[in-house]
Motif scaffolding. Sequence first.
Motif, PDB file in Angstrom:
ATOM      1  N   LEU A 375      13.475   2.791  -1.891  1.00 17.12           N
ATOM      2  CA  LEU A 375      13.029   1.527  -2.500  1.00 17.12           C
ATOM      3  C   LEU A 375      11.522   1.481  -2.691  1.00 17.12           C
ATOM      4  O   LEU A 375      10.966   0.416  -2.974  1.00 17.12           O
ATOM      5  CB  LEU A 375      13.476   0.351  -1.627  1.00 17.12           C
ATOM      6  N   THR A 376      10.853   2.611  -2.535  1.00 19.45           N
ATOM      7  CA  THR A 376       9.409   2.653  -2.757  1.00 19.45           C
ATOM      8  C   THR A 376       9.112   2.302  -4.216  1.00 19.45           C
ATOM      9  O   THR A 376       9.681   2.896  -5.133  1.00 19.45           O
ATOM     10  CB  THR A 376       8.845   4.048  -2.426  1.00 19.45           C
ATOM     11  N   GLY A 377       8.253   1.345  -4.413  1.00 22.56           N
ATOM     12  CA  GLY A 377       7.915   0.904  -5.768  1.00 22.56           C
ATOM     13  C   GLY A 377       8.759  -0.238  -6.275  1.00 22.56           C
ATOM     14  O   GLY A 377       8.538  -0.719  -7.395  1.00 22.56           O
ATOM     15  N   ASN A 378       9.713  -0.693  -5.459  1.00 15.47           N
ATOM     16  CA  ASN A 378      10.516  -1.846  -5.867  1.00 15.47           C
ATOM     17  C   ASN A 378       9.596  -3.060  -6.028  1.00 15.47           C
ATOM     18  O   ASN A 378       8.919  -3.454  -5.070  1.00 15.47           O
ATOM     19  CB  ASN A 378      11.590  -2.129  -4.817  1.00 15.47           C
ATOM     20  N   PRO A 379       9.544  -3.676  -7.228  1.00 13.50           N
ATOM     21  CA  PRO A 379       8.563  -4.750  -7.470  1.00 13.50           C
ATOM     22  C   PRO A 379       8.761  -5.966  -6.577  1.00 13.50           C
ATOM     23  O   PRO A 379       7.786  -6.565  -6.118  1.00 13.50           O
ATOM     24  CB  PRO A 379       8.782  -5.099  -8.947  1.00 13.50           C
TER      25      PRO A 379
END
Length: 714
Positions: A375-379
């Motif tokens: 979920l890295t970068g999930n806004p």
Amino acid sequence: MIVNRVENIDEDLLGRVVSTEEEAYNLYNNYATRVGFSVRKGQKRYNTKKVLRQFSYLCSKEGFRLDSDPSELSKVSKLETRTGCKASIRFAFQDEDDTWKVSYFVPEHNHELAKPEERQFLRSNRKVSDSNLGVIKTMVGAGIRTTNTYSYLAEEVGGSQNVGFTKRDCYNVVNKEKMAMIEAGDAQSLMNLFKRKQAEDPMFFYTVQVDQENRMTNFFWRDGRSRIDYDCFGDVVVFDTTYRTNRYNMICAPFVGVNHHWKNVLFGCAFLLDEKTDSFIWLFETFLESMGGQKPKTIFTDQCQAMANGIQNVFPGVCHRLCSWHISQNAARNLGSHYGNQEFNHMFNKCLQGYCETELEFQSIWDDLLAKFNLTGNPWLMTLYNLRAKWCPLFSRHIFTARIKSSQRSESTNNVFHQMSTKTMSLTQFVHHYDKQAEKMRSSELEESFRCNQGLPSRIAKSSGILNHAATVYTRKIFKLFEKEFVDSLAVMMHEVGSDGTIHSFELNEEGHSRVYLVQLNSFNHTISCSCKMFESMGLLCRHALRVLNVKCWSQIPKQYILKRWTKDAKKELEANEHGELLRVNGKSSVTLRRNALMRTTYDVLSKAAETKATTRIAVKKLREMEELIEKEMIKSKGEVNQKTSDNVVDCNASGCTFDETPVLNPPCVRPKGISNARLKSAMEKRRKRTSKDTVSSSMKVPCLVLLFTISYY
């Protein structure tokens, strides 16, 4: 033509004499009720000096209706009830003794008369008496449904046929009272209500915002008792705007706190037309002004940027916490299938609920969460991480929050409002309901305070030491929380790791847990601190500090660690001051209070009188005597009031009075169809609801909300 003479009523009214028009009407109407027909008023005749000389009463079926225009279609299909009946009575004025005498009387009818069991429906026989009206207003005001109110009245008199009016009449009376409440218009009636409240309670505060057309847009109010409650418990405020309950689709925004009994307390309420930054700034500034400029330590809200902007502008330095419940709902909507994963939920809730003890631990769990579920970068998570200081308890442990983790306290209050109000309710009605709800909450608080002052828990009363001291000073609910910490402290392992003679350091860990807590005790100034920061955030000593004090044989809680807001005497000083004196005035009308007192006094007497026929006759006789005395006194008092009024008439124009004050107009009424008066649900909740319905049948689409826009000024 059917000529229906009254055979069972051997009564000729010709020649009867009465003193007034009212007495004349009652004479003929009582006769009509016994016979089985309804009465309406006839023509009046005057002499050349315009002095009334004759008047008459007719059978309600007299004459015929005029033919209506066929092109004008009536919305309601009405029955044709006129039959040209000639039954009537005429009264003529007698100059010699100033009385009215029956000069003409026709008893024959050309229609069927009502049967004895049907006479309760005769229109002229249906009348809501003042006594019944008082009961109806009291019961409806107490939240009892109109149909149940009518059933109660029918039960009291032995059946609906003896009530004197129908259930429809009861509904009409209730609606009439509601309309009278907003006779000047909803907004202006609300303003008038606020002015009356301010006259009764000098501490009452209200303010209203209008637009360029003088239409009400936003308003806020609170009474004097709310100000005292805020002075005692205003360190934590829960503010929620996810509720709409009125015909204008305005947003209900109550300010809620928690009192020393761990129950909700109302600090005030507002209605907003929109959720823009300017509206929130106006509201928070108004709230702060009404509370004498005293800011809370913590304020809980949902995740609304406009609201956050308003708090940052008006409450700088105040800890702003976000509702964890709303964050959970948003997570379910934004993270999809991940939120249904048990391991994901465990790691996410560990961060959300503040189970991390250090920022390093929080960061480690958060990084593992992002990496493990890709979920890295999930806004949404990135936005949530940037707001972590507002929702993770770890970052505000040093600030008093009463350990509230969501705004559900406010929503539980909204749920109460939902039970007693409807989407068609006027603003004036809602304020009345708000007052009743506040009164119930305060009555509950008073009862709980009474219980607290009656004694100590039986298992504690004969003991001594810290637990007994806590039971003496804390309220029952807070003592239960303290007792749990004290009992759990018995399972805490501790050992002293350092001492310089005055300051003693201890390491403690709970049985079955590896986490270590550090407690420092200063034996000189009796101060104690724990790394868990429970006292700072909750105002109660934690199990770790209690373990140290217990081992060191302390018999009382150090004075500086007894937070007054949790004690039995939390409101003692403020309620005894001048504000408390002002608030002892009851806002209810004296007429209502006197009527209720009389009903309580007479109920037992009348219940005893109904036991036998002899005691019933005595009661009826004395009641009639009382009625005559009361009517004479009322006539006398009315004459004195009229005389006093005439003696004090003031020419308003001559004294400088003006009637140019522009009335406040109602808010824009833009309620789209399909909007419920319940709490506004998230998209996830709505989707779940639609899915459950789809398993049975296809669901219909709900129209979208209409965006509201208005210009506000002071």
